[in-house]
Design an enzyme around this catalytic site. Structure first.
Site, PDB file in Angstrom:
ATOM      1  N   THR A   1       0.776   2.001  -7.104  1.00 31.60           N
ATOM      2  CA  THR A   1       0.879   3.286  -7.680  1.00 31.60           C
ATOM      3  C   THR A   1       1.931   4.240  -6.794  1.00 31.60           C
ATOM      4  OG1 THR A   1      -1.355   3.025  -8.240  1.00 31.60           O
ATOM      5  CG2 THR A   1      -0.601   5.040  -8.243  1.00 31.60           C
TER       6      THR A   1
ATOM      7  N   ARG B   1     -27.209   7.997  -6.487  1.00 31.88           N
ATOM      8  CA  ARG B   1     -26.695   7.177  -7.609  1.00 31.88           C
ATOM      9  C   ARG B   1     -27.499   7.505  -8.662  1.00 31.88           C
ATOM     10  NH1 ARG B   1     -21.052   6.090  -6.930  1.00 31.88           N
ATOM     11  NH2 ARG B   1     -20.765   5.969  -4.790  1.00 31.88           N
TER      12      ARG B   1
ATOM     13  N   ALA C   1      -6.484  10.473 -12.327  1.00 33.57           N
ATOM     14  CA  ALA C   1      -6.686  11.875 -12.291  1.00 33.57           C
ATOM     15  C   ALA C   1      -7.831  12.187 -13.324  1.00 33.57           C
ATOM     16  CB  ALA C   1      -5.590  12.690 -12.625  1.00 33.57           C
TER      17      ALA C   1
ATOM     18  N   ALA D   1     -10.423  -2.055 -11.766  1.00 34.67           N
ATOM     19  CA  ALA D   1     -11.265  -1.523 -10.798  1.00 34.67           C
ATOM     20  C   ALA D   1     -11.798  -2.365 -10.026  1.00 34.67           C
ATOM     21  CB  ALA D   1     -12.179  -0.688 -11.550  1.00 34.67           C
TER      22      ALA D   1
ATOM     23  N   ARG E   1     -13.272   1.948   1.653  1.00 33.66           N
ATOM     24  CA  ARG E   1     -12.227   3.189   1.737  1.00 33.66           C
ATOM     25  C   ARG E   1     -12.517   4.357   0.910  1.00 33.66           C
ATOM     26  NH1 ARG E   1      -6.949  -0.466   0.286  1.00 33.66           N
ATOM     27  NH2 ARG E   1      -8.351  -1.189  -1.424  1.00 33.66           N
TER      28      ARG E   1
ATOM     29  N   CYS F   1      -7.826   5.058  -4.062  1.00 31.41           N
ATOM     30  CA  CYS F   1      -7.124   5.374  -4.920  1.00 31.41           C
ATOM     31  C   CYS F   1      -7.228   7.004  -5.597  1.00 31.41           C
ATOM     32  CB  CYS F   1      -6.684   4.564  -5.918  1.00 31.41           C
ATOM     33  SG  CYS F   1      -6.139   3.178  -5.247  1.00 31.41           S
TER      34      CYS F   1
ATOM     35  N   ASN G   1       1.022  -1.070  -0.029  1.00 33.78           N
ATOM     36  CA  ASN G   1       0.019  -0.049   0.003  1.00 33.78           C
ATOM     37  C   ASN G   1       0.770   1.314   0.075  1.00 33.78           C
ATOM     38  OD1 ASN G   1       0.209  -1.504   2.411  1.00 33.78           O
ATOM     39  ND2 ASN G   1      -0.687  -0.184   3.697  1.00 33.78           N
TER      40      ASN G   1
HETATM   41  P1  NAD Z   1      -4.000  -3.111   0.332  1.00 31.81           P
HETATM   42  O1  NAD Z   1      -3.768  -2.229   1.601  1.00 31.81           O
HETATM   43  O2  NAD Z   1      -5.408  -4.021   0.166  1.00 31.81           O
HETATM   44  O3  NAD Z   1      -2.584  -4.185   0.191  1.00 31.81           O
HETATM   45  C1  NAD Z   1      -1.441  -4.127   0.485  1.00 31.81           C
HETATM   46  C2  NAD Z   1      -0.909  -4.850   1.330  1.00 31.81           C
HETATM   47  O4  NAD Z   1       0.438  -4.864   1.593  1.00 31.81           O
HETATM   48  C3  NAD Z   1      -1.351  -5.282   2.582  1.00 31.81           C
HETATM   49  O5  NAD Z   1      -1.951  -6.578   2.762  1.00 31.81           O
HETATM   50  C4  NAD Z   1      -0.309  -5.093   3.656  1.00 31.81           C
HETATM   51  O6  NAD Z   1      -0.128  -5.926   4.883  1.00 31.81           O
HETATM   52  C5  NAD Z   1       0.938  -5.329   2.768  1.00 31.81           C
HETATM   53  N1  NAD Z   1       2.350  -4.895   3.093  1.00 31.81           N
HETATM   54  C6  NAD Z   1       2.455  -3.844   3.436  1.00 31.81           C
HETATM   55  N2  NAD Z   1       3.906  -3.627   3.846  1.00 31.81           N
HETATM   56  C7  NAD Z   1       4.496  -4.859   3.383  1.00 31.81           C
HETATM   57  C8  NAD Z   1       5.669  -5.385   3.522  1.00 31.81           C
HETATM   58  N3  NAD Z   1       6.640  -4.405   3.865  1.00 31.81           N
HETATM   59  N4  NAD Z   1       5.825  -6.686   3.162  1.00 31.81           N
HETATM   60  C9  NAD Z   1       4.904  -7.308   2.929  1.00 31.81           C
HETATM   61  N5  NAD Z   1       3.644  -6.931   2.868  1.00 31.81           N
HETATM   62  C10 NAD Z   1       3.472  -5.645   3.011  1.00 31.81           C
HETATM   63  O7  NAD Z   1      -3.663  -2.174  -1.133  1.00 31.81           O
HETATM   64  P2  NAD Z   1      -4.330  -2.454  -2.605  1.00 31.81           P
HETATM   65  O8  NAD Z   1      -5.309  -1.696  -2.572  1.00 31.81           O
HETATM   66  O9  NAD Z   1      -3.732  -3.616  -2.846  1.00 31.81           O
HETATM   67  O10 NAD Z   1      -3.058  -1.190  -3.190  1.00 31.81           O
HETATM   68  C11 NAD Z   1      -1.759  -1.521  -3.457  1.00 31.81           C
HETATM   69  C12 NAD Z   1      -1.153  -0.642  -4.357  1.00 31.81           C
HETATM   70  O11 NAD Z   1      -2.159  -0.827  -5.792  1.00 31.81           O
HETATM   71  C13 NAD Z   1      -1.360   0.808  -3.982  1.00 31.81           C
HETATM   72  O12 NAD Z   1      -0.443   1.582  -4.366  1.00 31.81           O
HETATM   73  C14 NAD Z   1      -2.658   1.231  -4.704  1.00 31.81           C
HETATM   74  O13 NAD Z   1      -2.605   2.695  -4.870  1.00 31.81           O
HETATM   75  C15 NAD Z   1      -2.457   0.308  -5.970  1.00 31.81           C
HETATM   76  N6  NAD Z   1      -3.690   0.327  -6.709  1.00 31.81           N
HETATM   77  C16 NAD Z   1      -4.626  -0.257  -6.076  1.00 31.81           C
HETATM   78  C17 NAD Z   1      -5.958  -0.484  -6.805  1.00 31.81           C
HETATM   79  C18 NAD Z   1      -7.213  -1.116  -6.173  1.00 31.81           C
HETATM   80  O14 NAD Z   1      -8.032  -1.177  -6.691  1.00 31.81           O
HETATM   81  N7  NAD Z   1      -7.202  -1.371  -4.862  1.00 31.81           N
HETATM   82  C19 NAD Z   1      -5.999  -0.585  -8.152  1.00 31.81           C
HETATM   83  C20 NAD Z   1      -5.078  -0.041  -8.927  1.00 31.81           C
HETATM   84  C21 NAD Z   1      -3.662   0.211  -8.034  1.00 31.81           C
HETATM   85  C1  UGA Z   2     -10.186   3.084 -10.175  1.00 34.39           C
HETATM   86  C2  UGA Z   2      -9.954   2.955 -11.396  1.00 34.39           C
HETATM   87  O1  UGA Z   2     -11.107   2.808 -12.411  1.00 34.39           O
HETATM   88  C3  UGA Z   2      -9.241   1.743 -11.808  1.00 34.39           C
HETATM   89  O2  UGA Z   2      -8.597   1.851 -13.132  1.00 34.39           O
HETATM   90  C4  UGA Z   2      -7.760   2.129 -11.158  1.00 34.39           C
HETATM   91  O3  UGA Z   2      -6.952   1.086 -11.342  1.00 34.39           O
HETATM   92  C5  UGA Z   2      -8.277   2.199  -9.661  1.00 34.39           C
HETATM   93  O4  UGA Z   2      -9.055   3.292  -9.375  1.00 34.39           O
HETATM   94  C6  UGA Z   2      -7.092   2.229  -8.685  1.00 34.39           C
HETATM   95  O5  UGA Z   2      -5.818   2.731  -8.927  1.00 34.39           O
HETATM   96  O6  UGA Z   2      -7.335   2.132  -7.509  1.00 34.39           O
HETATM   97  P1  UGA Z   2     -12.064   1.836  -8.435  1.00 34.39           P
HETATM   98  O7  UGA Z   2     -11.541   2.936  -7.480  1.00 34.39           O
HETATM   99  O8  UGA Z   2     -11.850   0.468  -8.088  1.00 34.39           O
HETATM  100  O9  UGA Z   2     -10.909   2.003  -9.907  1.00 34.39           O
HETATM  101  O10 UGA Z   2     -13.295   2.203  -9.060  1.00 34.39           O
HETATM  102  P2  UGA Z   2     -14.216   2.908 -10.288  1.00 34.39           P
HETATM  103  O11 UGA Z   2     -15.067   2.165 -11.159  1.00 34.39           O
HETATM  104  O12 UGA Z   2     -13.265   4.084 -10.773  1.00 34.39           O
HETATM  105  O13 UGA Z   2     -14.989   4.094  -9.280  1.00 34.39           O
HETATM  106  C7  UGA Z   2     -14.329   4.896  -8.299  1.00 34.39           C
HETATM  107  C8  UGA Z   2     -15.312   5.831  -7.893  1.00 34.39           C
HETATM  108  O14 UGA Z   2     -16.078   6.672  -8.761  1.00 34.39           O
HETATM  109  C9  UGA Z   2     -16.526   5.326  -7.335  1.00 34.39           C
HETATM  110  O15 UGA Z   2     -16.794   5.792  -6.000  1.00 34.39           O
HETATM  111  C10 UGA Z   2     -17.532   5.240  -8.153  1.00 34.39           C
HETATM  112  O16 UGA Z   2     -18.944   5.128  -7.628  1.00 34.39           O
HETATM  113  C11 UGA Z   2     -17.501   6.723  -8.612  1.00 34.39           C
HETATM  114  N1  UGA Z   2     -17.952   7.052 -10.141  1.00 34.39           N
HETATM  115  C12 UGA Z   2     -17.430   6.201 -11.138  1.00 34.39           C
HETATM  116  C13 UGA Z   2     -19.097   7.645 -10.270  1.00 34.39           C
HETATM  117  O17 UGA Z   2     -19.534   8.407  -9.284  1.00 34.39           O
HETATM  118  N2  UGA Z   2     -19.620   7.936 -11.596  1.00 34.39           N
HETATM  119  C14 UGA Z   2     -18.857   7.191 -12.473  1.00 34.39           C
HETATM  120  O18 UGA Z   2     -19.491   7.462 -13.621  1.00 34.39           O
HETATM  121  C15 UGA Z   2     -18.038   6.425 -12.606  1.00 34.39           C
END
Ligand code: NAD
Ligand code: UGA
Length: 454
Positions: free
Chosen positions: A131, A432, A224, A163, A345, A275, A90
């Site tokens: 990220t 919504r 963004a 997503a 979150r 994110c 994270n």
């Molecule tokens: P998350 O919090 O669900 O998972 C991260 C995991 O990393 C946790 O389980 C934590 O315990 C573990 N961790 C932290 N430090 C560690 C260490 N030193 N060694 C081993 N494990 C460790 O986070 P996430 O939602 O999976 O996001 C991870 C990254 O991916 C972030 O940078 C986020 O911005 C990016 N991202 C998230 C999404 C999404 O939809 N959630 C989509 C695209 C990108």
């Molecule tokens: C978003 C991006 O869509 C992913 O490509 C990216 O990998 C991810 O963030 C990330 O980096 O974590 P996510 O946050 O899982 O994915 O979900 P989205 O579908 O993008 O929705 C984000 C928020 O915008 C939600 O609260 C959704 O309800 C809202 N939303 C989305 C709207 O209010 N209106 C829309 O038309 C679309």
């Protein structure tokens, strides 16, 4: 059994888990191991009750776990035994010191880099899946090459675009896979090794390669741009409410221009999720760091509008309900930040619930997947809060229902029944725009949608 490649992922979260399950599923010839510092999380991944809800994930994990997908807490062994290492820890917004509330907190990421250095005895390709701020790979390289160790490290950027709620399909059929590398002979070789992994199921023309800084920056910019679309239509929804224009009709007309496109134009209570906000703040912080204040201000506006939209929703409730919510029971339909996930979150529902409690309303929360997280989010909130599984039970005796999450089930409920059991006059605030406002009005409710005339 001997595997063609040994792949490790550090961080078993929303990204690490599904992403690696997909690689294991599509590439039975590779062994994929996921490690995490959190033993409870790993135990859940090894159980029948996975730590995250994501449609299709259970099936994927069941098909691969203990075949070529393994979950473990032994990070050191993982680093020793694997030559391709994804880092998916994270990277939240920093809450302390310089850059608090804006910059990315890189402590988990840096700890991982140091662990990789300490336990590596053979060459490694280290892949940024998290990220990260643009130019983080440079810091990663400096840490990995900070000792006299004669181990070779190549750092790649491979941001994830999935997503939540649609993660499995996004991983199976991605719009693109982005791989950034140094443009040296070794960098290109490492890049090709990763291209080969994805090429097992992703068409080559969808695998985009780039220089490493473009790749890192593209991830922040993608989020963004997506968030900007939501804020743009939400800003227009406020104008629609003043002018009797209908935001859905405006979105349809505008989105029909193929240069603009129709997706991501659903006006809402605001975007949530772990994110969008964090990545834009990170982008804004970077711009300010490089002295680009006008650029920073531009992107900061996306977040300001998102906050404005959430507060506007609460203000609309207050105005409609005779300027007082004190003692009124208000039912929130949904708490997850979007449908088909249990993730809460940065969910707008958290803000709305807290604001309603501030107004001394009694808040009843229902959600098919997110109630456990909702309890945690509101653990220290003051006031009367109830968590109820069944939406009909939750709404019974309430003065208002507010739709927070676009779960399909809320569109299918019997609104005549809900009206019968409601306090009168009864209100619905559809954050919504998933309900048929005319139908809800006809059964008796006062109906307020986003960007539509009441
Ligand atoms: P998350 O919090 O669900 O998972 C991260 C995991 O990393 C946790 O389980 C934590 O315990 C573990 N961790 C932290 N430090 C560690 C260490 N030193 N060694 C081993 N494990 C460790 O986070 P996430 O939602 O999976 O996001 C991870 C990254 O991916 C972030 O940078 C986020 O911005 C990016 N991202 C998230 C999404 C999404 O939809 N959630 C989509 C695209 C990108
Ligand atoms: C978003 C991006 O869509 C992913 O490509 C990216 O990998 C991810 O963030 C990330 O980096 O974590 P996510 O946050 O899982 O994915 O979900 P989205 O579908 O993008 O929705 C984000 C928020 O915008 C939600 O609260 C959704 O309800 C809202 N939303 C989305 C709207 O209010 N209106 C829309 O038309 C679309």
């Amino acid at each position: 059994m001997k595997f063609e490649k040994n792949i490790l992922c550090i961080g078993a979260g929303y990204v690490g888990g599904p992403t690696m399950a997909m690689i294991a599923h599509e590439c039975p010839q590779y062994k994929v191991t996921i490690v995490d510092i959190n033993p409870d999380r790993i135990a859940q991944w090894n159980s029948d009750s996975l730590p995250i809800y994501e449609p299709g994930l259970d099936e994927l994990v069941k098909a691969t776990r203990d075949r070529n997908l393994f979950f473990s807490t032994d990070i050191e062994q993982g680093i020793r035994e694997n030559d391709i290492i994804f880092v998916s820890v994270n990277t939240p917004t920093k809450t302390f010191g310089t850059g608090a509330g804006m910059a990315a907190d890189l402590q988990y990421w840096e700890k991982t880099a140091r662990q990789i250095l300490e336990h590596s005895t053979s060459p490694k390709i280290v892949i940024e899946k998290s990220t990260l701020p643009v130019r983080t790979a440079h810091a990663m390289e400096r840490i990995l090459n900070s000792t006299q160790k004669s181990v070779r490290f190549d750092v790649l950027s491979n941001p994830e675009f999935l997503a939540e709620g649609t993660a499995i399909n996004d991983l199976k059929n991605p719009d693109r896979v982005l791989i950034g590398s140094r443009e040296t002979e070794e960098g290109l070789k490492a890049r090709n090794a990763l291209v080969e992994i994805y090429a097992n199921w992703v068409p080559r023309k969808k695998i985009i390669t780039a220089n490493i800084w473009s790749s890192e920056l593209s991830k922040l910019v993608s989020n963004a741009f997506l968030a900007q679309r939501v804020s743009s239509i939400n800003a227009i929804s406020a104008l629609c409410e003043k002018t009797e224009a209908d935001v859905s009709e405006v979105a349809k007309a505008v989105g029909s221009d193929s240069r603009i496109g129709s997706r991501f134009l659903n006006a809402s209570i605001g975007f949530g999720g772990s994110c969008f906000k964090k990545d834009i703040l990170n982008l804004v912080y970077l711009c300010r760091h490089y002295g680009l204040d006008d650029v920073a201000d531009y992107w900061e506006g996306v977040i300001k509008i998102n906050f404005y939209q959430q507060e506007r929703f609460v203000q609309n409730m207050l105005t409609a309900m005779f300027n007082t919510l004190a003692g009124k029971r208000i039912c929130l339909f949904g708490f997850a930040f979007k449908a088909n996930t249990g993730d809460t979150r940065e969910s707008p529902a958290i803000y709305v619930a807290r604001r309603l409690l501030e107004e001394q309303a009694e808040v009843v929360i229902t959600d098919p997947k997110a109630l456990d997280n909702a309890r945690i989010d509101l653990a220290n909130a003051q006031g009367k809060i109830h968590f109820v599984d069944d939406p009909y039970e939750a709404a019974k005796g309430c003065h208002a229902i507010a739709i927070m999450t676009e779960w399909a089930l809320y569109g299918e409920l019997d609104y005549a029944r809900l009206y019968r059991d409601a306090e009168k006059p009864a209100f619905i605030f559809d954050g919504r725009n998933i309900l048929d406002p005319q139908h809800c009005f006809e059964v008796g409710f006062n109906v307020f949608s986003i960007g539509k005339r009441p």
